[in-house]
Write a protein that holds these residues in place. Sequence first.
Motif, PDB file in Angstrom:
ATOM      1  N   LEU A 213       5.766   7.212   8.284  1.00  0.00           N
ATOM      2  CA  LEU A 213       5.425   6.853   6.907  1.00  0.00           C
ATOM      3  C   LEU A 213       6.319   7.630   5.950  1.00  0.00           C
ATOM      4  O   LEU A 213       6.343   8.861   5.970  1.00  0.00           O
ATOM      5  N   MET A 214       7.053   6.912   5.099  1.00  0.00           N
ATOM      6  CA  MET A 214       7.976   7.544   4.160  1.00  0.00           C
ATOM      7  C   MET A 214       7.471   7.493   2.717  1.00  0.00           C
ATOM      8  O   MET A 214       7.835   8.330   1.896  1.00  0.00           O
ATOM      9  N   LYS A 215       6.657   6.484   2.418  1.00  0.00           N
ATOM     10  CA  LYS A 215       6.108   6.339   1.069  1.00  0.00           C
ATOM     11  C   LYS A 215       4.686   5.812   1.174  1.00  0.00           C
ATOM     12  O   LYS A 215       4.376   5.026   2.061  1.00  0.00           O
ATOM     13  N   ASP A 216       3.838   6.281   0.273  1.00  0.00           N
ATOM     14  CA  ASP A 216       2.503   5.719   0.145  1.00  0.00           C
ATOM     15  C   ASP A 216       2.452   4.975  -1.189  1.00  0.00           C
ATOM     16  O   ASP A 216       3.431   4.993  -1.950  1.00  0.00           O
ATOM     17  N   PHE A 217       1.341   4.340  -1.479  1.00  0.00           N
ATOM     18  CA  PHE A 217       1.278   3.590  -2.734  1.00  0.00           C
ATOM     19  C   PHE A 217      -0.159   3.486  -3.235  1.00  0.00           C
ATOM     20  O   PHE A 217      -1.121   3.650  -2.481  1.00  0.00           O
ATOM     21  N   ILE A 332       1.597  -0.976  -9.529  1.00  0.00           N
ATOM     22  CA  ILE A 332       1.807  -0.565  -8.129  1.00  0.00           C
ATOM     23  C   ILE A 332       2.772   0.607  -8.143  1.00  0.00           C
ATOM     24  O   ILE A 332       3.911   0.479  -8.592  1.00  0.00           O
ATOM     25  N   ALA A 333       2.297   1.742  -7.678  1.00  0.00           N
ATOM     26  CA  ALA A 333       3.110   2.961  -7.718  1.00  0.00           C
ATOM     27  C   ALA A 333       3.376   3.469  -6.302  1.00  0.00           C
ATOM     28  O   ALA A 333       2.450   3.777  -5.558  1.00  0.00           O
ATOM     29  N   LEU A 334       4.653   3.507  -5.937  1.00  0.00           N
ATOM     30  CA  LEU A 334       5.061   4.114  -4.660  1.00  0.00           C
ATOM     31  C   LEU A 334       5.288   5.601  -4.898  1.00  0.00           C
ATOM     32  O   LEU A 334       5.888   5.992  -5.912  1.00  0.00           O
ATOM     33  N   PHE A 335       4.816   6.441  -3.981  1.00  0.00           N
ATOM     34  CA  PHE A 335       4.980   7.882  -4.187  1.00  0.00           C
ATOM     35  C   PHE A 335       5.255   8.603  -2.871  1.00  0.00           C
ATOM     36  O   PHE A 335       4.955   8.096  -1.783  1.00  0.00           O
TER      37      PHE A 335
END
Length: 373
Positions: A213-217, A332-335
């Motif tokens: 997993l590289m990004k969550d959202f 929608i925010a990728l973090f």
Amino acid sequence: MVKGFSVWKWSIQEGLLLIRKFPEELEISTQDMMRVFYNHITGAEKQENVVLRLPSMESSIASHFTGVKSKAPYMINVILELGEDPELFGNVITRINEEVMEILTILDEKKAGTLEIYKELDEYFKKMFALFQRLTNLSKEQKVAQIYSNPKGHQIMTLLQEGPISKKELRYNLEKNLNQVISNLELTLDPYTETDIIKEDWIEGDKDQYIFLMKDFTIMRGPATKIIEKARKNKPTPGVAKQYLKQVSEFFSKYKPSSEDGMKIAGILMHPDMYDILRLFSFESHNYQKIPPGYGGPEMKKIIDLLIQEKILTIIKEDKAEWVMLLSDVDIALFFPEYLLEKIRIALRDGKIKKQAAIKHLNLLEKSYSKGA
């Protein structure tokens, strides 16, 4: 991608009869459809919805059956490419089942002639066929919504949020937790790789590929900043702007993000026509009678009314004008998943993950963070 649709009706006297198929040249075996039918009616729990692989047709079938004891025992099939996952289409297939049944109910109640209803079914399937074509060209935020909008997507994210996992282990856990066969894991993971949410890589000494997993959202509603800025400048009119700002304030004073609302938002984003209308109103408000043509197709006003009902849009009347405005935008925010650093450390300490997998994941996260995630 969708190959076509078929509708069947069951009766004790005549068995399973084909009512309609689309496109007309679609080849369907009654024997194969009987296999689908028996999957609906047999087993400890009779199932309203089933998904089957039919290698003889080189297809996967998402089938809905109303039940042998129902007033109208219909079976509705969405026929996909072999190995394709129906869940990737969110609630689109569920909506097709519901809307086809509405048309068939009219047929059973003899409110219209048979040929007229068949023509309506053909037109509907033609429209849905085009919709599926558009679903192959989703934007990045639509692909994130695609992940969020189905139980399998939630399950995959839950597993990935614990640390690195092999594809073999991921498949095992999905099949165990969802009680279904994962026939094409690569296809299921496409939205994750296309949005850079995951990275697939190998670790030394292991024959199986790992997923990191590289990004969550997050997915929730947010203020429509561009429309609010214009309203503060008394646009489109001082009276409408005042009413709009009041409605926005009242809505967000009561708004609480929830998984249920997130699913609703994701479903809206997944619908190409709804998405087009949402983006149209993200930049400008429009008089209901003067909305630019080409948005939302022939059902534009029906979609606008639905989005008003879901409090995505609002309508404000002034004199004879009716202004449609964006009440709540979709955010929608990728973090960067910073929480994983501690989770990986603890999992490694407790012997739950291999050292090589932990090192690989931490290195990948470090590179991602240095690039600004």
